[in-house]
Design a protein around this motif. Structure first.
Motif, mmCIF file in Angstrom:
data_model
loop_
_atom_site.group_PDB
_atom_site.id
_atom_site.type_symbol
_atom_site.label_atom_id
_atom_site.label_comp_id
_atom_site.label_asym_id
_atom_site.label_seq_id
_atom_site.Cartn_x
_atom_site.Cartn_y
_atom_site.Cartn_z
ATOM 1 N N PHE A 1 77.178 13.991 15.566
ATOM 2 C CA PHE A 1 77.194 13.990 17.043
ATOM 3 C C PHE A 1 76.412 12.557 17.451
ATOM 4 O O PHE A 1 75.613 11.887 16.820
ATOM 5 C CB PHE A 1 76.088 15.123 17.493
ATOM 6 N N ARG A 2 77.094 12.191 18.657
ATOM 7 C CA ARG A 2 76.549 10.874 19.278
ATOM 8 C C ARG A 2 75.036 11.048 19.692
ATOM 9 O O ARG A 2 74.500 9.622 19.815
ATOM 10 C CB ARG A 2 77.495 10.274 20.152
ATOM 11 N N ASP A 3 74.811 11.825 20.482
ATOM 12 C CA ASP A 3 73.619 12.176 20.979
ATOM 13 C C ASP A 3 72.705 13.001 19.938
ATOM 14 O O ASP A 3 72.937 14.100 20.111
ATOM 15 C CB ASP A 3 73.913 13.018 22.285
ATOM 16 N N PRO A 4 71.702 12.622 19.422
ATOM 17 C CA PRO A 4 70.617 13.237 18.562
ATOM 18 C C PRO A 4 69.930 14.548 19.389
ATOM 19 O O PRO A 4 69.595 15.336 18.731
ATOM 20 C CB PRO A 4 69.626 12.210 17.826
ATOM 21 N N ALA A 5 70.125 14.352 20.555
ATOM 22 C CA ALA A 5 69.180 15.214 21.444
ATOM 23 C C ALA A 5 69.709 16.715 21.345
ATOM 24 O O ALA A 5 69.228 17.696 21.533
ATOM 25 C CB ALA A 5 69.086 14.897 22.774
ATOM 26 N N VAL A 6 71.186 16.866 20.978
ATOM 27 C CA VAL A 6 71.934 18.265 20.485
ATOM 28 C C VAL A 6 71.138 18.905 19.554
ATOM 29 O O VAL A 6 71.300 20.227 19.636
ATOM 30 C CB VAL A 6 73.240 17.955 20.489
ATOM 31 N N GLY A 7 70.299 18.383 18.700
ATOM 32 C CA GLY A 7 69.494 18.955 17.739
ATOM 33 C C GLY A 7 68.795 20.340 18.356
ATOM 34 O O GLY A 7 68.357 21.134 17.522
ATOM 35 N N HIS B 1 72.944 8.876 15.855
ATOM 36 C CA HIS B 1 73.616 9.738 15.475
ATOM 37 C C HIS B 1 72.724 10.835 15.004
ATOM 38 O O HIS B 1 71.466 10.769 14.749
ATOM 39 C CB HIS B 1 74.623 9.416 14.532
ATOM 40 N N LEU B 2 73.239 12.169 15.016
ATOM 41 C CA LEU B 2 72.673 13.326 14.706
ATOM 42 C C LEU B 2 73.884 14.024 13.697
ATOM 43 O O LEU B 2 74.994 14.143 14.119
ATOM 44 C CB LEU B 2 72.249 14.461 15.327
ATOM 45 N N GLY B 3 73.680 14.311 12.527
ATOM 46 C CA GLY B 3 74.763 14.795 11.600
ATOM 47 C C GLY B 3 74.373 15.264 10.118
ATOM 48 O O GLY B 3 73.081 15.186 9.889
ATOM 49 N N HIS B 4 75.259 16.206 9.549
ATOM 50 C CA HIS B 4 74.906 16.603 8.187
ATOM 51 C C HIS B 4 76.112 16.993 7.696
ATOM 52 O O HIS B 4 77.457 17.052 8.249
ATOM 53 C CB HIS B 4 74.128 17.828 8.188
ATOM 54 N N LEU B 5 76.171 17.411 6.136
ATOM 55 C CA LEU B 5 77.299 17.666 5.558
ATOM 56 C C LEU B 5 77.549 19.221 5.748
ATOM 57 O O LEU B 5 76.259 19.932 6.314
ATOM 58 C CB LEU B 5 77.097 17.505 4.055
#
Length: 454
Positions: free
Chosen positions: A275-281, A114-118
């Motif tokens: 996000f399920r795909d970390p590549a969206v970073g 995953h990729l994410g944050h608050l």
């Protein structure tokens, strides 16, 4: 938990840590004597009395409740340092905590990797999800339920993309036939599904909508800002149990938003986007030569649209999760109590001579209206407004509700015997998100029956 004790410990811990850096003299411009402060503080506490009792189960109106004491202590302890989770040098400890709590949220939804944050809110979290969607599908719009939160329409305007409200079915969930008809036009690149609408708590059929993703090359984003933590009850036994299929399907969606400041026992503002795909970073990439200089590790500001964010919010959620983790046996027990309260109240309303259930609750929102004679929309509207006002202003036994305006067609779909002499009506709506509601709901019902009697 002795809140006074732990708040004192928070101040003591900060003082102990601060002394390790040596003494210094506070600048006189910052000094305020206790007498002056006492006067101002008295004014503050007096002003704050102009609030509804969000902490009490007699408040059954909007999605409001106080944070858990652990969150208060965690927030204050970190706030005394005032870290900024944008860059690692602004908050190294709380940035690590943020990564940990986001990983726990990702596990809750089945997002690995995953990729994410608050974020500071579900609004900003949804904005980020739609921003990424726009970058992946330029020139294509966003479809969302007509019962979805208004934030999606607003954020489409902010992002300069076309928003498409989709009609709903008889219970207020997105009509997938209408959605597919829209998708055939090729104008939509992202579909927003809602896991718990803020009006009625309705869960869109996420599991059924996933089949449309590959067929029409669209992204699936789930707005679970309000309802997300209810995934902990999916498949549970007892009245609090929820159908598994829509909640388990979130793991196969492209992104999800959840607000810990709703059912996660946190103070405002604490949202999260995953996000399920970390590549969206890659869509967040930017350079700041005076910001990202203390570490080669990823800075949270490099994967978020917001810049400054309170590290204290991460500390509050981290401390809460240490005690009440995002598991069925942790926070799940808190949500289960509110869910059981909603089911119980719905049963009482169905047996009532003075109240009618508008729609069975799917989560912890109960919707109902007073029985009137004649049974017209205008009489229901008048009676709902009267009950709302009478309940809030009663000095002896107040009760605090909210109203929801429903259209004539929506009422007819659920209660065809109601005479449509207006284009809609206000009905009553209660959010039972405090676990204490479970022991108080019988009193709430008795009070509402008293108020509803002609």
């Amino acid at each position: 938990m002795d809140l006074r004790h732990w708040l004192d410990e928070a101040v003591t811990a900060n003082e102990t840590w601060s002394r390790t850096f040596g003494q210094f003299t506070q600048h006189p411009s910052l000094r305020i004597d206790d007498e002056r402060f006492g006067t101002a503080f008295g004014l503050l506490t007096e002003r704050l009395r102009d609030n509804y009792p969000f902490f009490h189960p007699r408040y059954a109106g909007q999605m409001l409740k106080p944070p858990h004491p652990a969150a208060v202590v965690g927030y204050l302890t970190a706030m005394l340092i005032n870290p900024n989770n944008h860059a690692l040098d602004g908050g190294p400890a709380t940035a690590a905590m943020e990564r940990e709590v986001v990983a726990q949220l990702a596990t809750m939804f089945g997002f690995e990797p995953h990729l994410g944050h608050l974020t500071t809110s579900g609004t900003i979290a949804n904005l980020e999800a739609l921003f990424v969607a726009r970058e992946l599908h330029p020139g294509r719009g966003v479809a969302y339920s007509a019962e979805a939160h208004y934030t999606h329409s607003r954020m489409c305007g902010v992002l300069g993309i076309e928003g498409h409200p989709v009609p709903v079915d008889g219970r207020g969930a997105m009509d997938l036939d209408a959605l597919e008809e829209l998708l055939r036009t090729g104008r939509v690149g992202t579909v927003v599904l809602t896991a718990g609408t803020t009006a009625l708590g309705v869960v869109d059929p996420v599991h059924e909508a996933l089949a449309l993703r590959e067929r029409y090359d669209v992204r699936i984003h789930v707005d679970a800002a309000y309802g997300g933590f209810f995934t902990l009850l999916a498949g549970s036994d007892g009245p609090e149990g929820l159908p598994e299929a829509p909640w388990r399907a979130i793991a196969r969606c492209d992104s999800v938003v959840v607000d810990p400041h709703k059912h996660g026992l946190q103070p405002y503002g604490c949202g999260a986007v995953l996000f399920r795909d970390p590549a969206v970073g890659r869509f967040y990439l930017h350079d700041s030569p005076y910001t990202y200089f203390t570490s080669e590790e990823l800075h949270l500001g490099e994967i978020s649209l917001e810049c400054s964010r309170a590290g204290a919010a991460a500390a509050a959620l981290w401390l809460t999760f240490q005690l009440l983790p995002s598991t069925r046996d942790g926070l799940g027990q808190v949500l289960a109590a509110g869910r059981r309260a909603a089911v119980r109240w719905a049963e009482l309303i169905e047996e009532s001579e003075h109240l009618d259930l508008y729609q069975r609750p799917e989560l912890d929102i109960v919707s109902y209206f007073p029985v009137s004679e004649p049974a017209t929309l205008s009489r229901i509207d008048e009676a709902s407004a009267r009950i709302l006002q009478a309940g809030m202003t009663d000095a002896e036994d107040p009760v605090f509700l909210s109203t929801l305006r429903v259209g004539a067609a929506a009422m007819d779909a659920r209660h065809p015997k109601i005479i449509q002499d207006a284009d809609g009506a206000r009905i009553l709506r209660s959010v039972l998100m405090k676990p204490e509601s479970e022991d108080y709901v019988d009193h709430l019902h008795q009070r509402l029956e008293q108020l509803a009697r002609p």
